[in-house]
Design a protein around this motif. Structure first.
Motif, PDB file in Angstrom:
ATOM      1  N   UNK A 139       0.837  -1.205   0.000  1.00 45.25           N
ATOM      2  CA  UNK A 139       0.000   0.000   0.000  1.00 45.25           C
ATOM      3  C   UNK A 139       0.869   1.252   0.000  1.00 45.25           C
ATOM      4  N   UNK A 140       1.978   1.212   0.728  1.00 50.34           N
ATOM      5  CA  UNK A 140       2.871   2.376   0.796  1.00 50.34           C
ATOM      6  C   UNK A 140       3.493   2.660  -0.558  1.00 50.34           C
ATOM      7  N   UNK A 141       3.940   1.630  -1.247  1.00 42.19           N
ATOM      8  CA  UNK A 141       4.548   1.839  -2.566  1.00 42.19           C
ATOM      9  C   UNK A 141       3.549   2.493  -3.523  1.00 42.19           C
ATOM     10  N   UNK A 142       2.311   2.006  -3.503  1.00 41.45           N
ATOM     11  CA  UNK A 142       1.280   2.588  -4.379  1.00 41.45           C
ATOM     12  C   UNK A 142       0.994   4.034  -3.996  1.00 41.45           C
ATOM     13  N   UNK A 143       0.887   4.287  -2.701  1.00 38.38           N
ATOM     14  CA  UNK A 143       0.574   5.639  -2.243  1.00 38.38           C
ATOM     15  C   UNK A 143       1.717   6.602  -2.553  1.00 38.38           C
ATOM     16  N   UNK A 144       2.950   6.174  -2.332  1.00 34.13           N
ATOM     17  CA  UNK A 144       4.091   7.043  -2.622  1.00 34.13           C
ATOM     18  C   UNK A 144       4.165   7.363  -4.117  1.00 34.13           C
ATOM     19  N   UNK A 145       3.895   6.364  -4.949  1.00 30.37           N
ATOM     20  CA  UNK A 145       3.978   6.584  -6.393  1.00 30.37           C
ATOM     21  C   UNK A 145       2.896   7.549  -6.888  1.00 30.37           C
ATOM     22  N   UNK A 164      30.278   3.703 -21.256  1.00 34.64           N
ATOM     23  CA  UNK A 164      28.932   3.181 -21.513  1.00 34.64           C
ATOM     24  C   UNK A 164      28.349   2.583 -20.236  1.00 34.64           C
ATOM     25  N   UNK A 165      29.190   1.918 -19.453  1.00 28.94           N
ATOM     26  CA  UNK A 165      28.733   1.336 -18.188  1.00 28.94           C
ATOM     27  C   UNK A 165      28.271   2.436 -17.234  1.00 28.94           C
ATOM     28  N   UNK A 166      29.066   3.487 -17.109  1.00 28.28           N
ATOM     29  CA  UNK A 166      28.709   4.602 -16.233  1.00 28.28           C
ATOM     30  C   UNK A 166      27.420   5.261 -16.714  1.00 28.28           C
ATOM     31  N   UNK A 167      27.298   5.475 -18.008  1.00 28.50           N
ATOM     32  CA  UNK A 167      26.122   6.120 -18.583  1.00 28.50           C
ATOM     33  C   UNK A 167      24.862   5.307 -18.314  1.00 28.50           C
ATOM     34  N   UNK A 168      24.924   3.999 -18.539  1.00 28.27           N
ATOM     35  CA  UNK A 168      23.750   3.154 -18.297  1.00 28.27           C
ATOM     36  C   UNK A 168      23.365   3.175 -16.829  1.00 28.27           C
ATOM     37  N   UNK A 169      24.355   3.081 -15.950  1.00 28.69           N
ATOM     38  CA  UNK A 169      24.063   3.057 -14.525  1.00 28.69           C
ATOM     39  C   UNK A 169      23.465   4.382 -14.068  1.00 28.69           C
ATOM     40  N   UNK A 170      23.968   5.483 -14.615  1.00 29.10           N
ATOM     41  CA  UNK A 170      23.424   6.789 -14.252  1.00 29.10           C
ATOM     42  C   UNK A 170      21.953   6.897 -14.625  1.00 29.10           C
ATOM     43  N   UNK A 171      21.592   6.403 -15.791  1.00 31.14           N
ATOM     44  CA  UNK A 171      20.178   6.462 -16.204  1.00 31.14           C
ATOM     45  C   UNK A 171      19.304   5.610 -15.286  1.00 31.14           C
ATOM     46  N   UNK A 172      19.803   4.433 -14.902  1.00 34.02           N
ATOM     47  CA  UNK A 172      19.063   3.579 -13.973  1.00 34.02           C
ATOM     48  C   UNK A 172      18.925   4.252 -12.614  1.00 34.02           C
ATOM     49  N   UNK A 173      20.004   4.892 -12.165  1.00 32.99           N
ATOM     50  CA  UNK A 173      19.980   5.566 -10.863  1.00 32.99           C
ATOM     51  C   UNK A 173      18.966   6.697 -10.855  1.00 32.99           C
ATOM     52  N   UNK A 174      18.950   7.486 -11.913  1.00 40.26           N
ATOM     53  CA  UNK A 174      17.992   8.593 -12.005  1.00 40.26           C
ATOM     54  C   UNK A 174      16.573   8.054 -11.953  1.00 40.26           C
ATOM     55  N   UNK A 175      16.322   6.990 -12.677  1.00 40.49           N
ATOM     56  CA  UNK A 175      14.975   6.404 -12.696  1.00 40.49           C
ATOM     57  C   UNK A 175      14.561   5.955 -11.299  1.00 40.49           C
ATOM     58  N   UNK A 176      15.495   5.338 -10.572  1.00 43.98           N
ATOM     59  CA  UNK A 176      15.129   4.840  -9.249  1.00 43.98           C
ATOM     60  C   UNK A 176      14.923   5.973  -8.253  1.00 43.98           C
ATOM     61  N   UNK A 177      15.874   6.923  -8.186  1.00 44.22           N
ATOM     62  CA  UNK A 177      15.770   7.937  -7.134  1.00 44.22           C
ATOM     63  C   UNK A 177      14.671   8.950  -7.400  1.00 44.22           C
ATOM     64  N   UNK A 178      14.012   8.839  -8.542  1.00 37.97           N
ATOM     65  CA  UNK A 178      12.853   9.697  -8.806  1.00 37.97           C
ATOM     66  C   UNK A 178      11.581   8.860  -8.940  1.00 37.97           C
ATOM     67  N   UNK A 179      11.557   7.709  -8.281  1.00 35.94           N
ATOM     68  CA  UNK A 179      10.396   6.814  -8.348  1.00 35.94           C
ATOM     69  C   UNK A 179       9.123   7.532  -7.924  1.00 35.94           C
ATOM     70  N   UNK A 180       9.231   8.379  -6.908  1.00 38.72           N
ATOM     71  CA  UNK A 180       8.062   9.143  -6.491  1.00 38.72           C
ATOM     72  C   UNK A 180       8.492  10.523  -6.002  1.00 38.72           C
ATOM     73  N   UNK A 181       7.551  11.448  -6.011  1.00 37.68           N
ATOM     74  CA  UNK A 181       7.830  12.836  -5.651  1.00 37.68           C
ATOM     75  C   UNK A 181       8.352  12.919  -4.215  1.00 37.68           C
ATOM     76  N   UNK A 182       9.488  13.579  -4.064  1.00 40.63           N
ATOM     77  CA  UNK A 182      10.077  13.754  -2.739  1.00 40.63           C
ATOM     78  C   UNK A 182      11.200  12.795  -2.443  1.00 40.63           C
ATOM     79  N   UNK A 183      11.344  11.724  -3.241  1.00 37.45           N
ATOM     80  CA  UNK A 183      12.367  10.720  -2.943  1.00 37.45           C
ATOM     81  C   UNK A 183      13.782  11.259  -3.163  1.00 37.45           C
ATOM     82  N   UNK A 184      13.975  12.099  -4.162  1.00 37.70           N
ATOM     83  CA  UNK A 184      15.306  12.657  -4.420  1.00 37.70           C
ATOM     84  C   UNK A 184      15.848  13.331  -3.165  1.00 37.70           C
TER      85      UNK A 184
END
Length: 198
Positions: A27-33, A92-112
Motif C-alpha cells: 500500500x505504501x509503494x502505491x501511495x508514494x507513487x 557506456x557502463x557509467x552512462x547506463x548506470x546513471x540512467x538507472x539511478x535517475x529512474x530509481x531515485x525519482x520513483x516518487x515525488x520527494x524521494x530525491x
C-alpha cells in the motif's frame, strides 16, 4: 553523538505479522507513487486493511517505511553496478548506470530529497544503502576516469549532484515530458575528457 543505529524494518517471521508487513509495504509503494513521499500514513494503513497502530509497530517512522519501500530498488542499483563494472566500455557502463539511478531515485515525488539527505545523515534508515549506492557509482566513475574517458577532476559527490539534478527534473516533469535522459546525456558530455583540448 549517539551511537544508536537507525531502525531498519524487517519482515516478521510469524505469518500474521508477515501478512500485515507485506500489505502495508504494498500500500505504501502505491501511495508514494501516486501521492509522493508525504502520502498519508493513515490512508496507507487503511488501504492495507490494518490499524494505524499496526503500521507504526512495523514502521515506527515515515523514514523507516520509505527505506523499506525503496530497499529493493537500491539493492538492484548496487548489483547492476557490479555487473557493469565488468564490461569493456567504462563510459557506456557509467552512462547506463546513471540512467538507472535517475529512474530509481525519482520513483516518487520527494524521494530525491530523502535519499540525498540520507546519503549524508548516518542517523537515517536509508543511509547505509545510499552510501553503498554512492560507492558503486564512484567505482564506475573511477573506471571511466582510468580509461581517460571522463575528466579526472570530477568527484563522486559531483557525479551525485548531477544525478540528483536529473532525478529532480524527472520527478517534477509532466508524465508526457521526461527531460532527465537528455539532462544526463548533456551532463555526461560536459564531463567527458577532451584529449584534443588545448
Amino acid at each position: 553523538m549517539s551511537d544508536a543505529q537507525p531502525y531498519i524494518a524487517r519482515r516478521p517471521k510469524r505469518a500474521d505479522g508477515a501478512r500485515n508487513y507485506d500489505a502495508i509495504l504494498s500500500a505504501a509503494r502505491k501511495a508514494f507513487e501516486t501521492q509522493g513521499a508525504d502520502a498519508s500514513l493513515e490512508d496507507i494503513a487503511g488501504q492495507a486493511g490494518v490499524a494505524i497502530g499496526t503500521l507504526y509497530r512495523h514502521f515506527p517512522t515515515r523514514a523507516s517505511l520509505v527505506e523499506a519501500a525503496t530497499r529493493e530498488g537500491l539493492a538492484e542499483l548496487i548489483s547492476r553496478a557490479e555487473v557493469l563494472a565488468g564490461t569493456e566500455d567504462a563510459l557506456a557502463a557509467l552512462s547506463e548506470w546513471m540512467r538507472l539511478a535517475v529512474r530509481h531515485v525519482s520513483t516518487f515525488r520527494g524521494l530525491v530529497g530523502i535519499l540525498t539527505r540520507s546519503m549524508y545523515d548516518e542517523g537515517t534508515p536509508s543511509h547505509a544503502a545510499c552510501s553503498a549506492m554512492h560507492s558503486s557509482g564512484a567505482h564506475l566513475l573511477r573506471a571511466a576516469q582510468d580509461t581517460g574517458q571522463v575528466r579526472g577532476d570530477l568527484t563522486a559527490d559531483e557525479l551525485f549532484d548531477l544525478l540528483s539534478g536529473a532525478a529532480w527534473v524527472r520527478e517534477n516533469a509532466p508524465a508526457d515530458r521526461d527531460g532527465s535522459t537528455r539532462f544526463v546525456q548533456m551532463g555526461l558530455e560536459g564531463v567527458m575528457a577532451r584529449p584534443d583540448a588545448g
